[in-house]
Design a protein around this motif. Structure first.
Motif, PDB file in Angstrom:
ATOM      1  N   ARG A 251       0.958  -1.163   0.078  1.00  0.00           N
ATOM      2  CA  ARG A 251       0.094  -0.032  -0.028  1.00  0.00           C
ATOM      3  C   ARG A 251       1.058   1.118   0.017  1.00  0.00           C
ATOM      4  O   ARG A 251       1.732   1.320   0.980  1.00  0.00           O
ATOM      5  N   MET A 252       0.761   1.986  -0.978  1.00  0.00           N
ATOM      6  CA  MET A 252       1.650   3.301  -1.114  1.00  0.00           C
ATOM      7  C   MET A 252       0.668   4.173  -0.760  1.00  0.00           C
ATOM      8  O   MET A 252      -0.335   4.707  -1.880  1.00  0.00           O
ATOM      9  N   THR A 253       1.118   5.377  -0.196  1.00  0.00           N
ATOM     10  CA  THR A 253       0.209   6.495   0.142  1.00  0.00           C
ATOM     11  C   THR A 253       1.153   7.540   0.254  1.00  0.00           C
ATOM     12  O   THR A 253       2.458   7.723   0.500  1.00  0.00           O
ATOM     13  N   GLY A 254       0.536   8.889  -0.087  1.00  0.00           N
ATOM     14  CA  GLY A 254       1.260   9.913   0.143  1.00  0.00           C
ATOM     15  C   GLY A 254       1.321  11.099  -0.815  1.00  0.00           C
ATOM     16  O   GLY A 254      -0.047  11.216  -1.364  1.00  0.00           O
ATOM     17  N   GLU A 255       2.174  12.131  -1.253  1.00  0.00           N
ATOM     18  CA  GLU A 255       1.952  13.149  -2.119  1.00  0.00           C
ATOM     19  C   GLU A 255       3.087  13.374  -2.876  1.00  0.00           C
ATOM     20  O   GLU A 255       4.312  12.949  -2.582  1.00  0.00           O
ATOM     21  N   ILE A 256       2.886  13.751  -3.948  1.00  0.00           N
ATOM     22  CA  ILE A 256       4.015  14.143  -4.963  1.00  0.00           C
ATOM     23  C   ILE A 256       3.575  15.622  -5.399  1.00  0.00           C
ATOM     24  O   ILE A 256       2.470  15.720  -6.053  1.00  0.00           O
ATOM     25  N   GLU A 257       4.653  16.424  -5.078  1.00  0.00           N
ATOM     26  CA  GLU A 257       4.348  18.008  -5.339  1.00  0.00           C
ATOM     27  C   GLU A 257       3.018  18.401  -4.869  1.00  0.00           C
ATOM     28  O   GLU A 257       2.489  19.063  -5.744  1.00  0.00           O
ATOM     29  N   GLY A 258       2.613  18.084  -3.647  1.00  0.00           N
ATOM     30  CA  GLY A 258       1.297  18.459  -3.089  1.00  0.00           C
ATOM     31  C   GLY A 258       0.219  17.826  -3.671  1.00  0.00           C
ATOM     32  O   GLY A 258      -0.787  18.127  -2.856  1.00  0.00           O
ATOM     33  N   ARG A 259       0.287  16.720  -4.601  1.00  0.00           N
ATOM     34  CA  ARG A 259      -0.962  16.087  -4.840  1.00  0.00           C
ATOM     35  C   ARG A 259      -1.159  14.655  -4.157  1.00  0.00           C
ATOM     36  O   ARG A 259       0.095  13.740  -4.210  1.00  0.00           O
ATOM     37  N   ASN A 260      -1.907  14.395  -3.386  1.00  0.00           N
ATOM     38  CA  ASN A 260      -2.258  13.281  -2.626  1.00  0.00           C
ATOM     39  C   ASN A 260      -2.515  11.968  -3.709  1.00  0.00           C
ATOM     40  O   ASN A 260      -3.282  12.346  -4.809  1.00  0.00           O
ATOM     41  N   PHE A 261      -2.123  10.758  -3.072  1.00  0.00           N
ATOM     42  CA  PHE A 261      -2.513   9.806  -3.916  1.00  0.00           C
ATOM     43  C   PHE A 261      -2.303   8.339  -2.853  1.00  0.00           C
ATOM     44  O   PHE A 261      -1.835   8.534  -1.831  1.00  0.00           O
ATOM     45  N   GLU A 262      -2.974   7.551  -3.279  1.00  0.00           N
ATOM     46  CA  GLU A 262      -2.926   6.061  -2.791  1.00  0.00           C
ATOM     47  C   GLU A 262      -3.009   4.885  -3.767  1.00  0.00           C
ATOM     48  O   GLU A 262      -3.946   4.999  -4.618  1.00  0.00           O
ATOM     49  N   GLU A 263      -2.344   4.025  -3.710  1.00  0.00           N
ATOM     50  CA  GLU A 263      -2.162   2.837  -4.546  1.00  0.00           C
ATOM     51  C   GLU A 263      -2.045   1.586  -3.796  1.00  0.00           C
ATOM     52  O   GLU A 263      -1.330   1.783  -2.833  1.00  0.00           O
TER      53      GLU A 263
END
Length: 120
Positions: free
Chosen positions: A41-53
């Protein structure tokens, strides 16, 4: 920063870098048809954009985790020219060894290359 079952990746934006704050959690699960597999489970943000996979890799392809995580991070904005999402070899090696221990895997065990190329 690595601890068994979790890798935290942080990169501050700057010259030639991209801001990211990613948590990669993993655990070994058992599937009646596929056998042991690693659930990520990968969560977080890249350049301020949140995501989860989330993704799962079978025992023989679980060690390809960094490639899959990088591909998913790129889908959410990681620039490919910056290289893999897991850049620190010490963290990568520790996670690799932890997964190998959790799966009771040994060097030289066969890998289904067709499944590896398909990303199963």
């Amino acid at each position: 920063m690595f601890e068994p079952g979790h890798l935290h990746l942080v990169n501050l934006p700057g010259l030639g870098t991209q801001g990211l704050d990613i948590h990669l959690y993993y655990e070994v699960r058992s599937d009646s048809e596929k056998g042991p597999l690693v659930h990520f489970r990968m969560t977080g943000e890249i350049e301020g954009r949140n995501f989860e996979e989330e993704f799962e890799l079978r025992r023989d392809t679980a060690f390809n985790f960094a490639s899959v995580a990088t591909r998913l991070a790129a889908k959410h904005g990681l620039h490919p020219q910056l290289g893999p999402v897991v850049r620190n070899h010490r963290d990568y090696d520790a996670m690799f060894e932890d997964i190998r221990e959790k799966l009771s895997a040994h060097p030289g065990e066969p890998v289904d290359l067709d499944r590896l190329l398909r990303g199963d």
